[in-house]
Design an enzyme around this catalytic site. Structure first.
Site, PDB file in Angstrom:
ATOM      1  CG  ASP A 333      -0.198  -0.202   2.537  1.00  0.00           C
ATOM      2  OD1 ASP A 333       0.957  -0.688   2.504  1.00  0.00           O
ATOM      3  OD2 ASP A 333      -0.764   0.122   3.590  1.00  0.00           O
ATOM      4  CD  GLU A 416       9.318  -1.340  10.758  1.00  0.00           C
ATOM      5  OE1 GLU A 416       9.237  -1.621  11.982  1.00  0.00           O
ATOM      6  OE2 GLU A 416       8.365  -0.887  10.110  1.00  0.00           O
TER       7      GLU A 416
HETATM    8  C1  UGA Z   1       3.256  -0.672   9.364  1.00  0.00           C
HETATM    9  C2  UGA Z   1       4.618  -1.061   8.816  1.00  0.00           C
HETATM   10  O1  UGA Z   1       4.944  -0.327   7.671  1.00  0.00           O
HETATM   11  C3  UGA Z   1       4.598  -2.520   8.462  1.00  0.00           C
HETATM   12  O2  UGA Z   1       5.766  -2.871   7.837  1.00  0.00           O
HETATM   13  C4  UGA Z   1       4.371  -3.270   9.710  1.00  0.00           C
HETATM   14  O3  UGA Z   1       4.311  -4.635   9.412  1.00  0.00           O
HETATM   15  C5  UGA Z   1       3.085  -2.811  10.358  1.00  0.00           C
HETATM   16  O4  UGA Z   1       3.020  -1.411  10.489  1.00  0.00           O
HETATM   17  C6  UGA Z   1       2.998  -3.365  11.739  1.00  0.00           C
HETATM   18  O5  UGA Z   1       3.765  -2.898  12.551  1.00  0.00           O
HETATM   19  O6  UGA Z   1       2.154  -4.224  12.001  1.00  0.00           O
HETATM   20  P1  UGA Z   1       0.841  -0.540   8.284  1.00  0.00           P
HETATM   21  O7  UGA Z   1       0.640   0.371   7.139  1.00  0.00           O
HETATM   22  O8  UGA Z   1       0.389  -0.078   9.609  1.00  0.00           O
HETATM   23  O9  UGA Z   1       2.380  -0.946   8.336  1.00  0.00           O
HETATM   24  O10 UGA Z   1       0.273  -1.996   8.038  1.00  0.00           O
HETATM   25  P2  UGA Z   1      -0.359  -2.620   6.767  1.00  0.00           P
HETATM   26  O11 UGA Z   1      -0.096  -1.823   5.556  1.00  0.00           O
HETATM   27  O12 UGA Z   1      -1.776  -2.962   7.095  1.00  0.00           O
HETATM   28  O13 UGA Z   1       0.452  -3.992   6.664  1.00  0.00           O
HETATM   29  C7  UGA Z   1       1.803  -4.063   6.284  1.00  0.00           C
HETATM   30  C8  UGA Z   1       1.974  -5.123   5.199  1.00  0.00           C
HETATM   31  O14 UGA Z   1       1.545  -6.381   5.679  1.00  0.00           O
HETATM   32  C9  UGA Z   1       1.148  -4.822   3.957  1.00  0.00           C
HETATM   33  O15 UGA Z   1       1.903  -5.130   2.816  1.00  0.00           O
HETATM   34  C10 UGA Z   1      -0.042  -5.744   4.080  1.00  0.00           C
HETATM   35  O16 UGA Z   1      -0.521  -6.180   2.843  1.00  0.00           O
HETATM   36  C11 UGA Z   1       0.512  -6.902   4.889  1.00  0.00           C
HETATM   37  N1  UGA Z   1      -0.492  -7.513   5.794  1.00  0.00           N
HETATM   38  C12 UGA Z   1      -1.288  -6.743   6.576  1.00  0.00           C
HETATM   39  C13 UGA Z   1      -0.602  -8.888   5.843  1.00  0.00           C
HETATM   40  O17 UGA Z   1       0.104  -9.598   5.133  1.00  0.00           O
HETATM   41  N2  UGA Z   1      -1.526  -9.454   6.682  1.00  0.00           N
HETATM   42  C14 UGA Z   1      -2.344  -8.708   7.480  1.00  0.00           C
HETATM   43  O18 UGA Z   1      -3.177  -9.288   8.198  1.00  0.00           O
HETATM   44  C15 UGA Z   1      -2.227  -7.326   7.413  1.00  0.00           C
HETATM   45 MN    MN Z   2       0.561   0.071   5.187  1.00  0.00          MN
END
Ligand code: UGA
Ligand code: MN
Length: 477
Positions: A333, A416
């Site tokens: 995203d 990270e």
């Molecule tokens: C932030 C950080 O940028 C992420 O790298 C980190 O994993 C996350 O917080 C965290 O600390 O949990 P954020 O934008 O809040 O990211 O989270 P998302 O964009 O919802 O998810 C990060 C990535 O993991 C995305 O590529 C999403 O597709 C993936 N994701 C999310 C999954 O594979 N499974 C899930 O249940 C949710």
């Molecule tokens: Mn995100």
């Protein structure tokens, strides 16, 4: 020489140097200015004409054959890939992308897509087949990546391989795709051995005798198309209404970057044919894999470690298949300026740079003073050694492989930091600072508005309409 004598071209400076001053005294000021201007324009025109003629007669100078020697963003242009330029295989303009073009033409030949589709997702399967042309182009690109040579896998879900020997077996609910690493090897062999290819390649990469004899110059600069170090982009993804839109946007960003393998890893137990279809259509070399989040984290009411199992799966893949180049975690995203990819290719261990739109500070960035990393700026430090965003660092594959235990912890907020710590020993001085020594923002932590799942289609009302097709393209929980 006195003013008024303009017979020689060489007098340009002489005229200005004062010879005409005496004359000017006798002429009216307007007339004199007019005369100066006319002479100036005339001489400039003549010089330009002579220069053009000179340039058109000059053959290629050996020094004009530039290998990829620099990281500047202006150089990116030569790596820009576009389907249009690929189609223009024979145009002289396209010779800049010569290796891409040539391998494309040759590798299309051994491709024998076999598409077996049944049941409700039949149209998806067919579309995959139909879209293969664009993917095949990128397949050939992937086939020239040296590190793919040793791959020989079977039963893995293959993206770029898939398009080469495409066999789509469909059950009523899932389209499973199998591919063999052999296909890649075969493609590679074809690219390497076809006489036509090598002849064409050498013609394109080195100024040949015929270039010299003809004395023609078809373009102002010439860039040899040897490939830069490979990039491995690890993208976690998960099932939700926005998923295909996110992947489409990111995919077309990555399409501007050569020698890149996109590791798309879904937090799921099985792959989704709609995702495969989207990736095929984009045409970036990819591997589509799954890596579900462990049940215990899924159940928790607290923050979940999002994308962690996916990223660790990506690391595992690299340990097995990659030998050189650079890895980068690109969430599906976020927003990326492609120049960051060209900069990260050449790092030796770890690199960092600012990420926009993170926390209340608006940006998360290393702090640089006198060219040195002295700390981190982030709205939430949380006791982290490396308070950076996932979009703000890259790691070289060689370095990763020198740290066999490096991986990402299932610790929300500390993913990270945990991963970077697991790369120890790593000196701060070894961290390379990209994006103009962290004075520029080239990546952003963007978030897409969440959409409610689409309601069910009224199948009776819309029977035999296009909506029946569209409905199958929607990602529902
Ligand atoms: C932030 C950080 O940028 C992420 O790298 C980190 O994993 C996350 O917080 C965290 O600390 O949990 P954020 O934008 O809040 O990211 O989270 P998302 O964009 O919802 O998810 C990060 C990535 O993991 C995305 O590529 C999403 O597709 C993936 N994701 C999310 C999954 O594979 N499974 C899930 O249940 C949710
Ligand atoms: Mn995100």
């Amino acid at each position: 020489m006195k003013g008024g004598n303009y017979t020689s071209l060489g007098t340009y400076s002489g005229i200005n140097a004062g010879g005409n001053v005496a004359v000017a005294g006798k002429m009216s000021l307007g007339k004199s200015i007019k005369m100066y201007l006319t002479i100036f324009i005339l001489t400039t025109c003549i010089y330009m004409a002579l220069y053009q003629y000179h340039i058109s007669r000059e053959p290629f100078a050996a020094s004009e054959v530039v290998k990829h020697q620099e990281k500047s963003s202006s150089y990116i242009a030569s790596y820009l890939w576009s389907p249009i330029s690929l189609l223009m295989a024979n145009s002289s303009f396209n010779t800049i992308n010569n290796s891409t073009t040539t391998s494309t033409t040759t590798t299309t030949a051994p491709t024998t897509p076999t598409t077996t589709t049944t049941g409700t997702v039949g149209s998806v399967g067919q579309k995959v087949g139909a879209s293969s042309t664009s993917s095949i182009r990128m397949v050939s690109l992937a086939a020239t990546i040296p590190s793919f040579k040793s791959e020989s896998r079977s039963g893995s879900l293959g993206g770029h391989q898939k398009t080469a020997t495409m066999k789509t077996s469909t059950t009523t609910t899932t389209t499973r795709t199998t591919a063999s690493g052999l296909a890649t090897t075969k493609l590679l062999a074809t690219t390497r051995t076809t006489a036509k290819t090598s002849a064409k390649l050498s013609a394109a990469t080195t100024p040949t005798a015929s270039h010299m004899e003809n004395g023609h110059k078809t373009r102002p600069t010439f860039v040899a198309a040897s490939l830069p170090p490979p990039l491995y982009i690890i993208t976690p993804t998960y099932r939700r209404p926005e998923q295909l839109a996110e992947l489409t946007r990111l995919g077309y960003t990555l399409k501007h970057v050569v020698n890149l393998l996109w590791l798309v890893i879904e937090d799921a137990n099985k792959t989704n044919p709609l995702v495969g279809h989207t990736l095929d259509r984009i045409g970036v070399p990819y591997e589509y894999m799954v890596a579900p989040m462990p049940e215990k984290y899924k159940q928790t009411k607290k923050a979940k470690p999002r994308g962690v199992s996916n990223r660790n799966r990506g690391l595992e893949y690299l340990r097995e298949h990659a030998t050189e180049g650079v890895l980068y975690f690109a969430d599906d995203d976020n927003t990326y300026d492609i120049s960051i990819f060209e900069q990260m290719r050449y790092i030796s261990k770890v690199a960092m740079w600012p990420v926009g739109l993170v926390t209340k500070t608006g940006v998360s960035s290393p702090i640089i003073q006198a060219g040195k990393l002295v700390g981190y700026y982030d709205g939430w430090i949380g006791g982290r050694k490396y308070p950076v965003d996932m979009a703000g660092f890259a790691v070289s594959v060689k370095f990763l492989k020198e740290r066999p235990n490096a991986q990402m912890p299932f610790k929300p907020g500390y993913e990270e930091d945990g991963f970077l710590r697991s790369l120890a020993p790593l000196d701060d001085a070894e961290i390379e600072l990209l994006a103009d020594e962290c004075r520029d923002i080239l990546t952003w932590h963007t978030q897409t508005k969440k959409n409610a799942p689409a309601q069910a289609l009224n199948r009776t009302r819309y029977k035999n309409t296009n909506l029946e097709h569209i409905d199958r393209l929607l990602v529902r929980p």
